[in-house]
Design an enzyme around this catalytic site. Structure first.
Site, PDB file in Angstrom:
ATOM      1  N   ASN A   9       0.882  -1.166   0.000  1.00  0.00           N
ATOM      2  CA  ASN A   9       0.000   0.000   0.000  1.00  0.00           C
ATOM      3  C   ASN A   9       0.921   1.219   0.000  1.00  0.00           C
ATOM      4  OD1 ASN A   9      -1.721   2.105   0.463  1.00  0.00           O
ATOM      5  ND2 ASN A   9      -2.367   1.447   2.506  1.00  0.00           N
ATOM      6  N   TRP A  10       1.045   1.824  -1.162  1.00  0.00           N
ATOM      7  CA  TRP A  10       1.981   2.951  -1.280  1.00  0.00           C
ATOM      8  C   TRP A  10       1.475   4.196  -0.579  1.00  0.00           C
ATOM      9  CZ3 TRP A  10       3.992   3.196  -7.079  1.00  0.00           C
ATOM     10  CH2 TRP A  10       4.707   2.025  -7.355  1.00  0.00           C
ATOM     11  N   LYS A  11       0.203   4.220  -0.233  1.00  0.00           N
ATOM     12  CA  LYS A  11      -0.422   5.433   0.319  1.00  0.00           C
ATOM     13  C   LYS A  11      -0.137   6.608  -0.641  1.00  0.00           C
ATOM     14  CE  LYS A  11      -0.197   3.265   4.772  1.00  0.00           C
ATOM     15  NZ  LYS A  11      -0.101   3.352   6.215  1.00  0.00           N
ATOM     16  N   HIS A  94      -9.542   1.258   4.829  1.00  0.00           N
ATOM     17  CA  HIS A  94      -8.270   1.471   5.536  1.00  0.00           C
ATOM     18  C   HIS A  94      -8.513   2.421   6.710  1.00  0.00           C
ATOM     19  CE1 HIS A  94      -4.176   2.636   6.453  1.00  0.00           C
ATOM     20  NE2 HIS A  94      -3.791   1.558   5.809  1.00  0.00           N
ATOM     21  N   GLU A  96      -6.918   4.843   7.755  1.00  0.00           N
ATOM     22  CA  GLU A  96      -6.707   6.269   7.436  1.00  0.00           C
ATOM     23  C   GLU A  96      -7.949   6.848   6.758  1.00  0.00           C
ATOM     24  OE1 GLU A  96      -2.959   5.691   5.413  1.00  0.00           O
ATOM     25  OE2 GLU A  96      -2.087   5.083   7.337  1.00  0.00           O
ATOM     26  N   GLU A 166      -5.329  -4.725  10.566  1.00  0.00           N
ATOM     27  CA  GLU A 166      -4.335  -3.676  10.757  1.00  0.00           C
ATOM     28  C   GLU A 166      -4.616  -2.935  12.064  1.00  0.00           C
ATOM     29  OE1 GLU A 166      -2.396  -2.580   6.702  1.00  0.00           O
ATOM     30  OE2 GLU A 166      -3.949  -1.143   7.177  1.00  0.00           O
ATOM     31  N   GLY A 172       2.623   2.468  10.722  1.00  0.00           N
ATOM     32  CA  GLY A 172       3.578   3.558  10.554  1.00  0.00           C
ATOM     33  C   GLY A 172       4.257   3.985  11.845  1.00  0.00           C
ATOM     34  N   SER A 211       3.546  -1.964  10.326  1.00  0.00           N
ATOM     35  CA  SER A 211       5.001  -2.031  10.554  1.00  0.00           C
ATOM     36  C   SER A 211       5.584  -3.403  10.245  1.00  0.00           C
ATOM     37  CB  SER A 211       5.342  -1.594  11.980  1.00  0.00           C
ATOM     38  OG  SER A 211       4.930  -0.245  12.187  1.00  0.00           O
ATOM     39  N   GLY A 232       2.888  -1.032   4.237  1.00  0.00           N
ATOM     40  CA  GLY A 232       2.937   0.400   3.946  1.00  0.00           C
ATOM     41  C   GLY A 232       4.360   0.825   3.649  1.00  0.00           C
ATOM     42  N   GLY A 233       5.017   1.407   4.645  1.00  0.00           N
ATOM     43  CA  GLY A 233       6.348   1.990   4.471  1.00  0.00           C
ATOM     44  C   GLY A 233       7.343   1.109   3.734  1.00  0.00           C
TER      45      GLY A 233
HETATM   46  P1  13P Z   1       3.071   0.494   7.649  1.00  0.00           P
HETATM   47  O1  13P Z   1       3.589  -0.805   7.067  1.00  0.00           O
HETATM   48  O2  13P Z   1       3.799   1.685   7.154  1.00  0.00           O
HETATM   49  O3  13P Z   1       2.959   0.417   9.133  1.00  0.00           O
HETATM   50  O4  13P Z   1       1.575   0.664   7.098  1.00  0.00           O
HETATM   51  C1  13P Z   1       0.684  -0.380   7.202  1.00  0.00           C
HETATM   52  C2  13P Z   1      -0.540  -0.049   6.417  1.00  0.00           C
HETATM   53  O5  13P Z   1      -1.296   0.831   6.779  1.00  0.00           O
HETATM   54  C3  13P Z   1      -0.782  -0.794   5.195  1.00  0.00           C
HETATM   55  O6  13P Z   1      -2.050  -0.551   4.706  1.00  0.00           O
END
Ligand code: 13P
Length: 248
Positions: A9-11, A94, A96, A166, A172, A211, A232-233
């Site tokens: 997930n590149w956000k 998600h 967010e 999640e 993050g 994470s 994510g990251g």
């Molecule tokens: P991180 O891997 O950066 O913690 O993000 C997880 C995430 O929200 C994937 O959708």
């Protein structure tokens, strides 16, 4: 036997130039791996992902979708449009989106339904906040989020979907759920689905997100109910993402 799925997930990150390198690195790095691999990119880069990844084993998808099929919804993107760009997956619900854009369980369920109607596979995100974990209501929160889908779409819809657990406090933050903490919730999610349909529950892929890194991926994904990761990251660094895919 559930095939592991690792989805990036590149956000809201990337550019044409940096994506070109990242997509090429992922495509080359995951060739021949056992796990299924996907990247969920920002809308404007779907065409680029399609161009680079078409014909490769790497699938692509989006991070959000409108609950409406079409119409006067300025700024929104429909599931049919995502399908037009070859998407296989779309993330819905998600944390967010739930937190910053007011997406309720009902809206998430409508998006889930719209995605499936267009032939996309929704990756449904569920998970509790830190405050909810500390209040010991994780199971209630995740059950409520799952129930919204079951009530609107029925258990059969989960045959063509992926769930991602999640925990919001792990996203993050560098603070990963322990394999035991994650496994406990994954097992609860599977049991909840099994109460409605045991066969669908045993085939349902439940990803962990929060994470996940090369250093902790293997142990997390070795848990009996953890069927991959939503990253994510670490999905923004080709070598790290590839290492997680290899660990799966
Ligand atoms: P991180 O891997 O950066 O913690 O993000 C997880 C995430 O929200 C994937 O959708």
């Amino acid at each position: 036997m559930r095939r592991k799925l690792v989805a990036g997930n590149w956000k809201m990150h990337g550019s044409l130039a940096t994506n070109a390198e990242l997509l090429a690195g992922v495509k080359a790095g995951v060739a021949g791996l056992a796990a299924e691999v996907a990247v969920c990119v920002p809308y404007p880069y779907l065409a680029q992902a399609q161009q680079v990844l078409a014909g490769s084993p790497v699938a692509w998808g989006a991070q959000n979708v409108s609950e409406h099929a079409q119409g006067a919804y300025t700024g929104e993107v429909s599931a049919g449009m995502l399908k037009d760009f070859g998407c296989r997956y779309v993330i819905v619900g998600h944390s967010e989106r739930r937190t910053y854009y007011g997406e309720t369980d009902a809206i998430v369920a409508a998006k889930f339904e719209a995605a499936q109607k267009a032939g996309l596979i929704p990756i449904l995100c569920v998970g509790e906040t830190l405050e909810e974990r500390e209040r010991n209501v994780t199971a209630e929160v995740v059950t409520r989020q799952m129930q919204a889908i079951l009530e609107r779409c029925g258990v059969a819809a989960l045959a063509e979907a992926v769930v991602a657990y999640e925990p919001v406090w792990a996203i993050g933050t560098g603070r990963t759920a322990t394999p035991e903490q994650a496994q406990e919730v994954h097992a609860q999610i599977r049991a909840l689905v099994a109460a409605a349909d045991a066969g669908i529950a045993s085939n349902l892929r439940i990803l962990y997100g929060g994470s996940m890194k090369p250093a902790n991926a293997k142990e997390l994904m070795a848990q009996p109910d953890i069927d991959g990761g939503l990253i994510g990251g670490a999905s923004l660094i080709a070598a790290d993402f590839v290492a997680i895919c290899a660990a799966a």
